[in-house]
Design a protein around this motif. Structure first.
Motif, PDB file in Angstrom:
ATOM      1  N   UNK A  11       0.825  -1.200   0.000  1.00 18.46           N
ATOM      2  CA  UNK A  11       0.000   0.000   0.000  1.00 18.46           C
ATOM      3  C   UNK A  11       0.866   1.259   0.000  1.00 18.46           C
ATOM      4  N   UNK A  12       1.961   1.226   0.791  1.00 20.52           N
ATOM      5  CA  UNK A  12       2.866   2.372   0.863  1.00 20.52           C
ATOM      6  C   UNK A  12       3.535   2.611  -0.489  1.00 20.52           C
ATOM      7  N   UNK A  23      -4.939  -5.382  -0.757  1.00 23.21           N
ATOM      8  CA  UNK A  23      -6.050  -5.875   0.055  1.00 23.21           C
ATOM      9  C   UNK A  23      -7.179  -4.854   0.062  1.00 23.21           C
ATOM     10  N   UNK A  24      -8.391  -5.340   0.312  1.00 21.20           N
ATOM     11  CA  UNK A  24      -9.533  -4.418   0.222  1.00 21.20           C
ATOM     12  C   UNK A  24      -9.453  -3.258   1.201  1.00 21.20           C
ATOM     13  N   UNK A  25      -8.945  -3.507   2.404  1.00 13.09           N
ATOM     14  CA  UNK A  25      -8.902  -2.390   3.358  1.00 13.09           C
ATOM     15  C   UNK A  25      -7.917  -1.331   2.881  1.00 13.09           C
ATOM     16  N   UNK A  26      -6.820  -1.779   2.252  1.00 10.89           N
ATOM     17  CA  UNK A  26      -5.841  -0.836   1.725  1.00 10.89           C
ATOM     18  C   UNK A  26      -6.367  -0.199   0.442  1.00 10.89           C
ATOM     19  N   UNK A  27      -7.073  -0.995  -0.361  1.00 10.88           N
ATOM     20  CA  UNK A  27      -7.685  -0.460  -1.581  1.00 10.88           C
ATOM     21  C   UNK A  27      -8.604   0.700  -1.239  1.00 10.88           C
ATOM     22  N   UNK A  28      -9.397   0.527  -0.178  1.00 11.76           N
ATOM     23  CA  UNK A  28     -10.319   1.593   0.217  1.00 11.76           C
ATOM     24  C   UNK A  28      -9.547   2.866   0.544  1.00 11.76           C
ATOM     25  N   UNK A  29      -8.385   2.715   1.204  1.00  8.20           N
ATOM     26  CA  UNK A  29      -7.567   3.891   1.538  1.00  8.20           C
ATOM     27  C   UNK A  29      -7.041   4.577   0.281  1.00  8.20           C
ATOM     28  N   UNK A  63      -8.238   4.430  -2.818  1.00  6.62           N
ATOM     29  CA  UNK A  63      -9.322   5.053  -3.582  1.00  6.62           C
ATOM     30  C   UNK A  63      -9.713   6.384  -2.951  1.00  6.62           C
ATOM     31  N   UNK A  64      -9.780   6.376  -1.634  1.00 10.93           N
ATOM     32  CA  UNK A  64     -10.126   7.599  -0.923  1.00 10.93           C
ATOM     33  C   UNK A  64      -9.054   8.659  -1.147  1.00 10.93           C
ATOM     34  N   UNK A  96     -15.389  -0.941  -7.515  1.00 13.75           N
ATOM     35  CA  UNK A  96     -14.482   0.205  -7.534  1.00 13.75           C
ATOM     36  C   UNK A  96     -15.036   1.300  -8.437  1.00 13.75           C
ATOM     37  N   UNK A 131     -17.625   3.240  -6.878  1.00 10.97           N
ATOM     38  CA  UNK A 131     -17.076   4.029  -5.788  1.00 10.97           C
ATOM     39  C   UNK A 131     -16.482   5.362  -6.256  1.00 10.97           C
TER      40      UNK A 131
END
Lengths: 328, 340, 285
Positions: free
Chosen positions: B161-162, B189-195, B197-198, B220, B223
């Motif tokens: 993610x970083x 991962x989805x939790x990181x994907x959400x970050x 995208x945001x 996505x 979203x």
């Protein structure tokens, strides 16, 4: 065997891998689960949570450091070579990458025939018939029997993998992310095929996936893993609609929804999953948890029953309704 | 740029590979994108969505691809008439791209601070000190915790993610006006994907960057998209606003894709059985005559086998490349069929 | 479009072995034909002719003659037979022994420990020195030469096969074979070896080329094939003292030796491109 005894039971499984540098990857930490005959259990979690390692131990492809896997009441670790060989017949696997899990030098026919030859199922002529029957069962044409994997499309390759897994008439199938490598328009075909075959052959299914959408469709029960532990387990609909563990809640909130009119306002969970090498003290989810308290940093919450058929590993389970906290 | 002209405008973009461009991986793709908006390019593997993006960026290896278009204009500039030197001047400063695998675009032997500074100094004459300040600023923008220290980190020391945040920082450091993101969250991962995208939508609000977001994940799309363009087998089949596409899909492929995707929405009962799109994605050598989707389409009429459909408008800003577009009555009858 | 583009593309790929490969195949065919039929037609070229000593190339002796008046052309042709034989035999011996050891070492950890320590030991000694030592212990003769050249090559091939097998055994289709109940010998013979054979055939070309060179080197140093059995090595060796006077003795067999080795290596490279697992993976995706 009575109807109530599980087909497969894993108890207190632990699996640690040493890294080259003298560190230890805590892949699976004290996991117990069971699968009843005909049941579909989904194992859900993000990459590195240990779900594939768990699948490998259940397939007897990897030995647990501690704990046991019992198939029909018998411990896999205590089996001799012959016994293990015959036990393998009843547990088969479907792999994530249909291309890599098929030997590129073998024809479709030969691939499905391999397990039949290994277990000497039927006469050679009967095996040939059974291969054609299995191929037809998974929706491949008889003229595709002579084809090699690279001559088939991704979806057809996965169908071939499913036919191979069904060849020995297994009781349990471990499916490790079976559709995530497939094109979106093909996934539904393969999921439906799996569901149909499961119902028709009364199979149990351990469905390993990170895709909540697929899981909500296919599974009876769901177990959510985070950093080598099951953090929540229960009936699929209940867990997904009313999660008790803050990780489950955050995970579900993070799944993008096909509803352009209901966009999220922010990312539900901050931070990355910590590495399985240096686990945080106490609850592994604590550093990302929106409701963590002092207790969480020095004691690992046990996976305890909250209501019958439902287990959650959280010190604050039942205290707050998570939907409220995650929207704050 | 005049007011009437869209920020990015493509007309009949085609890309061919192989001898004389005989393998036409992209055929007649047309769409517009307004400044500061997000367009999602949706499609399966091999649908031509990445090739479309790399053609806009001019990133094909010289001689490997034949790119033709009636129009390919970005911010008033005709990209087709730009030579390689001009294009490489525009890349980074006017348009930038991020990929699925950040490791493939980061040099493992250099610190991220160095690589970011280099990306900046390629386009702007700034002193080392000023550059470092800009690097630090952009790292803070992409929410890298402890950014000053992370400047000296090497790519392998960061999580997936970083790294993707670093890639976004590198793409945005010269404030390009167009960002092309090719499946940037697929490996996360989805939790990181959400970050991520945001983060992208936040940066878009701040910098006014237009985004082309390539993905196969309809969740996505819902979203983040303002507009959606759906690709199938090398061509665009439907385009419209995100609400049009999700609520009133008019092409058989779009509609099929929406119904075939297993989604979980809290509180909604999950359907018993997914609706399948029959058949397989055709390869470029075996495209059917007429509409490419005809063999898999449940609404196909005999005429669909005859000719490639033209664009037709189903509503303001909502076009479909289907001669039998799905309207409410047909959708309702199709729904009845599935219920039975 | 009238023709199917991906078919044309595929056809173009396979029909593009390149000029270098075509020339190499041609050169190889000529040398092998020479090796088979040359000595039958022209004899061994051991006949001495004191009147014809150190004559430059002419219509009578195309490559000239050596210090004993032997026809260099005839000797080069009949030398081809021995050189090619040494090359091919060594390749076969090395592949059988080294390949087997490598496959076992790649699949079984305990074999790996034993085999790789031995290989390390052997590889610490320069190949040509080891070969000279072996020849002096075992005595001359073609068989000895083949053994002497094979021994230093075996560890290299074993190592290569080991690394190929190590990567194959991590592939999911091996796991799949285990989970459908295939026995270990079956997995090795039916899954691992067939998928490693491509790289093995590439290695075969390199071993073959290296063996031809080693044989020439050993002969040149005087520990190779006996002087009455012509090979490229001892033809060249016989010319080394007359290099200034009669450069043709060295030049012609030397050039043919180089062409041969180059051709085999070019073909090997082409094979490697075809069988490289990374390239194959890229093609599959």
């Amino acid at each position: 065997m009575t109807d109530t005894s599980p087909l497969l039971a894993a108890e207190n499984l632990v699996r640690h891998f040493p890294t080259g540098k003298g560190q230890i990857v805590h892949a699976v930490n004290d996991v117990s689960l069971s699968i009843a005959p005909g049941e579909t259990l989904a194992l859900v979690g993000e990459s590195g949570c240990g779900k594939s390692t768990l699948g490998r131990m259940i397939m007897a492809l990897d030995r647990p450091d501690k704990g046991s896997v019992r198939l029909l009441g018998k411990d896999l670790a205590r089996m001799g070579r012959r016994e293990l060989h015959s036990a393998r017949r009843s547990v088969q696997m479907i792999f994530q990458d249909p291309s890599a899990s098929l030997d590129p030098r073998w024809s479709a026919e030969a691939i499905v025939r391999e397990p039949l030859d290994n277990y000497r199922i039927g006469t050679p002529a009967e095996r040939r018939d059974r291969v054609l029957y299995l191929l037809e069962k998974v929706g491949l044409r008889p003229d595709q029997a002579k084809r090699f994997p690279h001559e088939l499309s991704g979806g057809q390759r996965q169908r071939l993998g499913i036919a191979r897994a069904l060849a020995t008439r297994p009781r349990l199938i471990v499916a490790d992310e079976p559709v995530s490598a497939l094109d979106v328009s093909i996934r539904a075909q393969v999921i439906n095929l799996l569901c149909d075959l499961r119902d028709e052959m009364e199979l149990s299914l351990l469905f390993i996936s990170h895709d909540i959408g697929v899981v909500s469709h296919i599974s009876d029960r769901i177990a959510v893993m985070y950093l080598g532990r099951i953090v929540e387990e229960g009936e699929t609909a209940t867990v997904l609609n009313a999660p008790q563990h803050p990780y489950t809640a955050g995970l579900l909130e993070s799944v993008p929804r096909p509803r352009p009119s209901q966009r999220r306002q922010r990312a539900p969970l901050e931070g990355d999953p910590p590495s399985p090498i240096t686990l945080p003290s106490g609850c592994a989810f604590r550093p990302r948890c929106p409701i963590a308290v002092d207790l969480c940093s020095h004691s690992v919450p046990p996976l305890a029953a909250t209501v019958p058929g439902r287990r959650t590993a959280c010190h604050r389970a039942g205290e707050t309704t998570l939907q409220e906290t995650s929207h704050v | 740029m005049t007011a009437q002209q869209p920020f990015l405008s493509l007309r009949n973009l085609s890309v061919g590979f192989g001898p004389q461009g005989a393998i036409r991986a992209v055929r007649d793709v047309s769409f517009d994108l307004e400044a500061g908006k997000t367009l999602c390019l949706v499609g399966e593997s091999g649908s031509g969505k990445s090739v479309t993006a790399t053609s806009i960026m001019g990133l094909h290896k010289p001689g490997s691809a034949v790119v033709t278009a009636d129009r390919l204009r970005l911010d008033g500039r005709d990209l087709l008439s730009c030579d390689e030197a001009q294009l490489s001047g525009l890349r980074g400063s006017l348009m930038a791209m991020i990929f699925q695998d950040p490791m493939s675009s980061l040099n493992p032997a250099l610190t991220i601070g160095f690589q970011l500074r280099e990306a900046l100094q390629l386009h702007e004459k700034v002193s080392r000190k000023a550059a470092d300040a800009r690097v630090l600023e952009i790292l803070q923008w992409v929410r890298i915790p402890d950014a000053a220290r992370r400047m000296n980190a090497y790519p392998h020391q960061l999580s997936g993610g970083m790294r993707q945040r670093i890639m976004i920082a590198m793409a945005l450091i010269c404030r390009p006006r167009l960002l092309i993101a090719d499946e940037p969250t697929t490996a996360l991962d989805v939790t990181v994907q959400a970050q991520i995208l945001w983060l992208l939508s936040e940066l878009q609000r701040e910098f006014g960057t237009a985004i082309i977001f390539i993905t196969h994940d309809l969740g996505v799309v819902a979203e983040i998209a303002d507009d959606v363009a759906v690709m199938y087998a090398g061509t665009l089949v439907e385009r419209g606003s995100v609400h049009d596409i999700f609520e009133r899909p008019s092409h058989g492929y779009t509609a099929g894709l929406l119904r075939a995707t297993a989604e979980f929405v809290p509180g909604e009962e999950s359907l018993g059985r997914l609706e399948e799109i029959p058949g397989n994605v055709p390869s470029f050598s075996m495209l059917p005559k007429g509409c490419s989707f005809v063999d898999r389409c449940r609404f196909a009429a005999p005429s669909c086998h005859e000719r490639t459909p033209d664009w037709r408008q189903v509503a303001e800003g909502h076009d479909t490349r289907c001669d039998q577009p799905i309207d409410d009555a047909r959708a309702a009858s199709a729904l009845r069929e599935t219920m039975i | 479009m009238t023709m199917s583009p991906s078919k044309t593309f595929a056809a173009m790929r396979s029909a593009r072995p390149g000029l270098a490969v075509s020339l190499s195949l041609f050169a190889l065919a000529v040398v092998i034909l020479m090796a088979i039929f040359g000595p039958i037609v022209l004899g061994s070229g051991n006949g001495l002719n004191p009147l014809m000593r150190l004559k430059p190339p002419s219509a009578l002796a195309w490559f000239g003659t050596d210090n004993l008046g032997r026809d260099v052309f005839v000797r080069t042709i009949s030398g081809a037979r021995n050189s090619v034989m040494v090359g091919l035999s060594t390749a076969v011996v090395v592949l059988l022994i080294g390949g087997t050891l490598g496959v076992l070492a790649g699949y079984f950890k305990w074999v790996d420990r034993v085999v790789m320590r031995l290989a390390d030991g052997l590889m610490a000694i320069p190949g040509i020195l080891l070969a000279i030592a072996l020849v002096s212990v075992l005595g001359g003769g073609l068989v000895t030469i083949i053994i002497a050249i094979s021994v230093p090559e075996i560890p290299r091939t074993a190592r290569l096969m080991r690394s190929v097998v190590l990567s194959i055994r991590e592939l999911p289709f091996i796991t799949a074979a285990v989970s459908v109940g295939s026995s270990t010998p079956k997995i090795l013979l039916r899954h691992v070896v067939p998928n490693a054979i491509g790289m093995l055939s590439v290695q075969a070309t390199y071993v073959c080329a290296a063996a031809i060179l080693s044989e020439a080197a050993l002969s040149f140093l005087g520990v190779g094939t006996p002087p009455d059995v012509p090979s490229w090595g001892n033809v060249i060796a016989s010319g080394k003292e007359y290099f200034r006077l009669a450069p043709w003795i060295i030049a012609f067999p030397g050039v043919i030796l180089s062409i041969m080795v180059l051709s085999i290596n070019i073909i090997g490279d082409r094979l490697r491109d075809r069988f490289d697992p990374r390239l194959a993976a890229r093609k599959a995706s």
